[in-house]
Design a protein around this motif. Structure first.
Motif, short mmCIF file in Angstrom:
data_model
loop_
_atom_site.label_atom_id
_atom_site.label_comp_id
_atom_site.label_asym_id
_atom_site.label_seq_id
_atom_site.Cartn_x
_atom_site.Cartn_y
_atom_site.Cartn_z
N ALA A 1 32.20 35.53 41.05
CA ALA A 1 32.04 36.20 39.76
C ALA A 1 31.82 37.71 39.95
CB ALA A 1 30.86 35.60 39.00
N LEU A 2 31.13 38.08 41.05
CA LEU A 2 30.91 39.49 41.33
C LEU A 2 32.21 40.20 41.70
CD1 LEU A 2 27.57 39.34 43.36
CD2 LEU A 2 27.91 40.52 41.18
N LEU A 3 32.98 39.58 42.60
CA LEU A 3 34.19 40.24 43.09
C LEU A 3 35.36 40.11 42.13
CD1 LEU A 3 34.01 39.29 46.87
CD2 LEU A 3 33.41 41.45 45.78
N ASP A 4 35.40 38.99 41.41
CA ASP A 4 36.49 38.77 40.45
C ASP A 4 35.93 38.74 39.03
OD1 ASP A 4 38.49 38.53 42.44
OD2 ASP A 4 37.75 36.51 42.89
N PHE A 5 35.16 39.77 38.71
CA PHE A 5 34.56 39.85 37.38
C PHE A 5 35.66 39.82 36.33
CE2 PHE A 5 31.97 41.66 33.95
CZ PHE A 5 30.78 40.95 34.16
N PRO A 6 35.51 38.97 35.31
CA PRO A 6 36.62 38.76 34.36
C PRO A 6 36.86 39.95 33.43
CG PRO A 6 34.68 37.57 33.63
CD PRO A 6 34.34 38.13 34.98
N LEU A 7 37.06 41.12 34.02
CA LEU A 7 37.40 42.32 33.25
C LEU A 7 38.43 43.12 34.04
CD1 LEU A 7 34.01 43.85 31.96
CD2 LEU A 7 35.77 42.76 30.60
N ASN A 8 39.59 43.38 33.42
CA ASN A 8 40.52 44.29 34.06
C ASN A 8 40.17 45.72 33.65
OD1 ASN A 8 41.63 44.78 31.49
ND2 ASN A 8 43.09 43.09 31.72
N SER A 9 40.91 46.68 34.17
CA SER A 9 40.57 48.09 33.94
C SER A 9 40.64 48.46 32.46
CB SER A 9 41.52 48.98 34.74
OG SER A 9 42.87 48.71 34.37
N GLU A 10 41.63 47.92 31.73
CA GLU A 10 41.78 48.24 30.31
C GLU A 10 40.60 47.71 29.51
OE1 GLU A 10 44.96 47.54 26.64
OE2 GLU A 10 45.46 46.91 28.67
N GLU A 11 40.19 46.45 29.79
CA GLU A 11 39.03 45.88 29.11
C GLU A 11 37.75 46.62 29.49
OE1 GLU A 11 39.49 42.01 30.62
OE2 GLU A 11 40.83 41.30 29.03
N PHE A 12 37.69 47.03 30.75
CA PHE A 12 36.54 47.78 31.24
C PHE A 12 36.35 49.06 30.42
CE2 PHE A 12 34.46 50.74 34.14
CZ PHE A 12 33.49 49.95 34.75
N LEU A 13 37.43 49.82 30.24
CA LEU A 13 37.36 51.05 29.46
C LEU A 13 37.08 50.77 27.99
CD1 LEU A 13 40.34 53.08 31.00
CD2 LEU A 13 37.91 53.55 31.29
N LEU B 1 21.44 39.33 36.56
CA LEU B 1 20.94 39.80 37.85
C LEU B 1 21.19 41.29 38.03
CD1 LEU B 1 21.96 36.82 40.17
CD2 LEU B 1 19.67 37.43 39.37
N LEU B 2 22.35 41.75 37.55
CA LEU B 2 22.65 43.18 37.65
C LEU B 2 21.68 44.00 36.82
CD1 LEU B 2 26.56 43.28 37.61
CD2 LEU B 2 25.03 43.56 39.56
N LEU C 1 25.53 49.40 34.15
CA LEU C 1 26.47 48.34 34.50
C LEU C 1 27.82 48.91 34.91
CD1 LEU C 1 25.72 45.64 31.76
CD2 LEU C 1 25.20 45.52 34.21
N VAL C 2 28.24 50.00 34.22
CA VAL C 2 29.52 50.63 34.58
C VAL C 2 29.50 51.07 36.03
CG1 VAL C 2 30.81 52.77 34.27
CG2 VAL C 2 30.30 51.38 32.31
N PHE C 3 28.43 51.73 36.45
CA PHE C 3 28.39 52.24 37.82
C PHE C 3 28.28 51.12 38.84
CE2 PHE C 3 28.14 56.67 36.78
CZ PHE C 3 28.55 57.28 37.96
N VAL C 4 27.47 50.12 38.54
CA VAL C 4 27.32 49.03 39.49
C VAL C 4 28.63 48.25 39.62
CG1 VAL C 4 26.13 46.87 39.98
CG2 VAL C 4 24.85 48.82 39.11
N LEU C 5 29.23 47.88 38.47
CA LEU C 5 30.47 47.10 38.50
C LEU C 5 31.60 47.89 39.15
CD1 LEU C 5 30.33 45.49 34.94
CD2 LEU C 5 30.05 44.31 37.12
N ALA C 6 31.70 49.19 38.82
CA ALA C 6 32.76 50.00 39.43
C ALA C 6 32.52 50.17 40.93
CB ALA C 6 32.82 51.35 38.74
N SER C 7 31.27 50.37 41.33
CA SER C 7 30.97 50.57 42.75
C SER C 7 31.21 49.30 43.56
CB SER C 7 29.51 51.01 42.91
OG SER C 7 29.27 52.20 42.20
#
Length: 866
Positions: free
Chosen positions: A67-79, A15-16, A300-306
């Motif tokens: 799933a949107l608010l608790d996306f299974p990625l922490n900051s380390e995995e995100f980077l 969807l994103l 996706l980075v900008f949407v997920l981070a925002s």
């Protein structure tokens, strides 16, 4: 039924991606940066998901909202997932050679600006934030990194100056690394309450930076070697997808150096050497694939981070807005201090080209923050060792800082660029535009009229179109100030840049042919790019210097020649000679095409006078090229003919392939027949891939046999002499022997010319002469430096071997004396190169004094035994 688990995550990502696809055309229509609009959409999605979870009327969407608010990625995995890909593609897309001239500016913005921003923001917040200084500095490091995606996107959309875009993208390559390094040093001090030692921190930063550069370059080169060995498009592209993650994790997790810098270095290495290592069609597809991957990743980075913004802003107070404003002003002041205060110093010291004031204003205002800042802020809020007040402070101020730069700077940056007129062409480009259009539209008008008559269009239907084209051509001609806008020097430089760029295009076109050596194409491509840079920076001198460097023996060639002369190993030199032969032959064909291109395309645009100057430059370069090629052809005629035949067969195969493709596009042959024809073509092309054998010693014995100085030697001795003789291929101005050096070898000139200056007289040596014979016999030192005048082919005989030859065969000494008498009678040395024979002064009989000693200095010929 609610969607949960992995299905919910996959549905969210899908969807994103749909949202991202719809945002792009909307942003273009609103003339707004895609990144800014994505951030706004992300905030809206995050807010709606939070409302959906709190409402009992939308329970069916609870799984997706969670799933949107608790996306299974922490900051380390995100980077770890997104950062390597973003950095790698940014490096891959950069024109490294043009960016190299901006190294000082880029390093200043990427490293020094980050350090100053960290300190300025930290000390500005410290009196007001009621937080320890180290916490304020930590926040400063988080918001110090800029995001280029929004800025570069705006610049590309409105056609801003390419140098401005290049500076912004170059800065973004390394400022993430600088900010993350400072963040990594400060975070343990906050979590573990460790004291920071400035000296240790500085050493750690430098070691991490330099070590990462080395790792990135080495791994990038190894990847290129693997790609050359594999020679499969799918496998080569797959290696580039793996490369950023391999080098990032290897550096960050195993070696303890900056993963971001290493990834950027690997991407830059591929950007430099990729076009000459990877086939053009593969390289094109590779870049297109990475652009698509980064479009997905960056969006996706900008949407997920925002989407995290509403959560990070929970509990915000009015005082927090004051702190955000203080941090934002401090960040702007720090960036302005660096750009306006330190960039002029770089220009003054000539470490970097000067940056115009409009560029500086744009660079200061364009320091937007984005997803990396939010990810670092999230890393602090997720850290269980960080206290709640500190996490609250970091999360809110960093998020507010990002929002201000995106919503204020990001939305006004386009207007600022337009106000400063940075979207306009330079005076040279504007003059070129009128010149090109005035000529081009006239040609189009003539062709359109002829085509209309040929296709039977009525006069009324075609007249309006032709008249419109004619009016446009007249308007451009009236506005054309090309002759006044550009000086002759500027036009010559422009012509040489165009010639070098055309050469690069031709080489890339030739590179599509299988069978041509990758190393040869890499050498030619690099020299053509060096010629572009040389012409751009130094004009005609830089262009000529770059092409002459191409003809000079490379370091690898010199090393192979040393191995051949001293270790008696021929194979390295044979490989180098084969590559040099192919390089010279391809360059020869290209030079012919460039001359035609100059007369047909450039001369009508730039004028006949400029055409004559450029033609003279090309003629001189072609003369040097032909001279070098003819030297090799003279001794390896059979190989030269076979190589020409091979290259021509490759060209014929390509023409055949293009003909079949045309027949298929015109439906004259079926798909099945086309596949069969191309399959047969591929089989014949595969036969040409195998390397041709090159016999380095071919013709040595025959050359010695026909040399006047060795006349009368028995066949067995000639054969033995040929096996112990080394070869030396010299370029113009190459030193053969320096003054005062002991002669350890003599040089028999098979082809070419050499010269020396001894006792106020010029000494010239030509084909058939011996250099160093007198010194070898008497153990004397070289009385004057001897240099090659043109490309030549020398046979090298050690001094001890020559002395033994004289002792065993007195006829050689007699031959020397006979040659000396002929020279004293006025015979002159020749070059043995077609069209390259040179006349010498009237006293040419004395020109061989270094070669053949006068009778009084030569040892008497031993008596011949009966």
């Amino acid at each position: 039924m609610a969607v949960t688990g992995l299905a919910a995550v996959l549905l969210v990502i899908a969807l994103l991606l749909v949202v991202v696809s719809t945002v792009q055309p909307i942003a273009r229509k609103l003339e707004l940066s895609e990144t800014v609009l994505l951030a706004i959409v992300g905030i809206i999605i995050g807010s709606l998901a939070d409302v959906a979870l709190r409402s009992s009327h939308t329970s069916a969407f609870n799984g997706i909202a969670e799933a949107l608010l608790d996306f299974p990625l922490n900051s380390e995995e995100f980077l770890l997932i997104f950062l390597p890909a973003l950095v790698f593609q940014g490096a891959l897309a950069i024109d490294v050679r043009r960016l190299a001239h901006e190294t000082g500016t880029v390093l200043l913005l990427a490293v020094v600006a980050v350090v100053i921003a960290t300190a300025t923001i930290g000390f500005a917040l410290y009196p007001f934030a009621q937080m320890p200084l180290v916490v304020c500095l930590l926040l400063g490091s988080i918001v110090a990194t800029t995001d280029p995606s929004a800025v570069a996107g705006i610049f590309r959309d409105i056609g801003a100056a390419t140098r401005l875009t290049r500076l912004v993208e170059g800065e973004a390559l390394l400022n993430d690394a600088a900010a993350i390094s400072i963040f990594s040093i400060l975070l343990p001090s906050v979590t573990l309450h460790k004291a920071i030692h400035l000296g240790d921190a500085l050493i750690s930063f430098v070691v991490s930076f330099v070590g990462a550069l080395i790792v990135g370059v080495v791994v990038g080169r190894l990847t290129l070697v693997m790609m050359s060995a594999i020679a499969s498009s799918a496998a080569e592209i797959t290696l580039t997808v793996a490369l950023p993650y391999v080098v990032y994790i290897l550096s960050d997790e195993i070696l303890g150096v900056s993963g971001v810098v290493a990834t950027a270095a690997a991407g830059l290495t591929l950007s430099v050497y990729g076009p000459s290592t990877i086939r053009p069609q593969t390289w094109l597809f590779l870049n297109q694939l990475w652009q698509q991957l980064v479009f997905w990743a960056g969006s996706l980075v900008f949407v997920l981070a925002s989407m995290l913004v509403p959560r990070l802003l929970v509990g915000m107070t009015r005082w927090d807005w004051v702190l955000i404003l203080i941090a934002s002003v401090a960040g702007l002041v720090a960036r302005a201090a660096v750009v306006f205060g330190m960039l002029p110093l770089l220009a003054w010291t000539r470490l970097s080209p000067p940056v115009p004031t409009p560029f500086k204003v744009t660079m200061v205002w364009g320091g937007l923050r984005g997803a990396i800042t939010l990810a670092l802020a999230l890393a602090v809020t997720e850290n269980e060792h960080v206290s709640t007040p500190v996490a609250h402070f970091i999360g809110i101020i960093a998020t507010g800082f990002v929002l201000i730069t995106l919503l204020v700077n990001g939305t006004t940056l386009r207007s600022l660029v337009l106000f400063l007129k940075l979207d306009r062409l330079s005076p040279i480009d504007e003059a070129m535009r009128h010149q090109v259009l005035s000529i081009g539209l006239g040609n189009v008008c003539t062709r359109a009229k002829e085509l209309g008559d040929e296709l039977g269009f009525s006069a009324d239907a075609s007249r309006s179109v032709v008249d419109h084209l004619a009016r446009r051509a007249e308007e451009e001609q009236a506005a054309n100030e090309f002759d006044r806008a550009l000086s002759d020097i500027q036009r010559v430089n422009l012509a040489l840049i165009t010639i070098a760029s055309q050469e690069r295009s031709m080489l890339l076109d030739l590179f599509r042919m299988q069978g041509l050596s990758r190393r040869v194409m890499e050498t030619l491509l690099r020299s053509s790019e060096a010629a572009i840079d040389g012409a751009r920076l130094e004009g005609r001198l830089g262009y000529v210097r770059a092409l002459r460097k191409r003809l000079s023996p490379s370091l690898r060639f010199k090393a192979a020649q040393w191995v051949h002369n001293h270790l008696r190993l021929d194979r390295p030199l044979m490989l180098c000679m084969a590559e040099r032969f192919e390089m010279l032959m391809v360059a020869h064909f290209i030079s012919i095409s460039l001359t035609r291109f100059m007369h047909e395309r450039l001369e009508p645009t730039l004028g006949s006078r400029i055409g004559e100057i450029v033609a003279e430059v090309l003629s001189r370069q072609r003369k040097l090229l032909d001279e070098a090629l003819e030297t090799l052809r003279l001794h390896y005629h059979g190989y030269a003919e076979a190589l020409e035949n091979r290259i021509f067969r490759q060209i014929a195969l390509r023409l055949e392939s293009e003909e079949y493709t045309t027949l298929l596009s015109e439906s004259l042959i079926s798909d099945e027949l086309s596949r069969e024809l191309l399959k047969e073509l591929e089989r014949r092309r595969h036969r040409l891939v195998k390397r041709m054998s090159f016999d380095l010693r071919s013709g040595i014995e025959d050359r010695l046999k026909h040399a006047a100085i060795f006349k009368g030697l028995p066949g067995a001795e000639l054969h033995d002499l040929a096996t112990t003789t080394s070869l030396r291929f010299v370029a113009p101005q190459e030193v053969i022997c320096r003054k005062g050096r002991k002669m350890r070898a003599i040089y028999f000139i098979s082809a070419g010319l050499a010269e020396s200056h001894v006792a106020g007289a010029d000494v010239l040596y030509g084909a058939g002469d011996l250099i160093g014979a007198q010194e070898a016999l008497h153990g004397w030192r070289c009385p004057g430096t001897i240099r090659a005048v043109q490309f030549g082919h020398f046979m090298v005989i050690t001094a001890s071997r020559f002395q033994r030859l004289i002792e065993d065969y007195p006829v050689v000494l007699e031959n020397i004396q006979n040659i000396l008498r002929k020279r004293e009678a006025g015979e002159q040395p020749i070059a043995l190169l077609p069209g390259a024979n040179r006349k010498v002064e009237d006293d040419a009989g004395k020109d061989a004094l270094m070669l053949l000693a006068p009778k009084s200095q030569l040892p008497p010929a031993p008596e011949t035994k009966e």
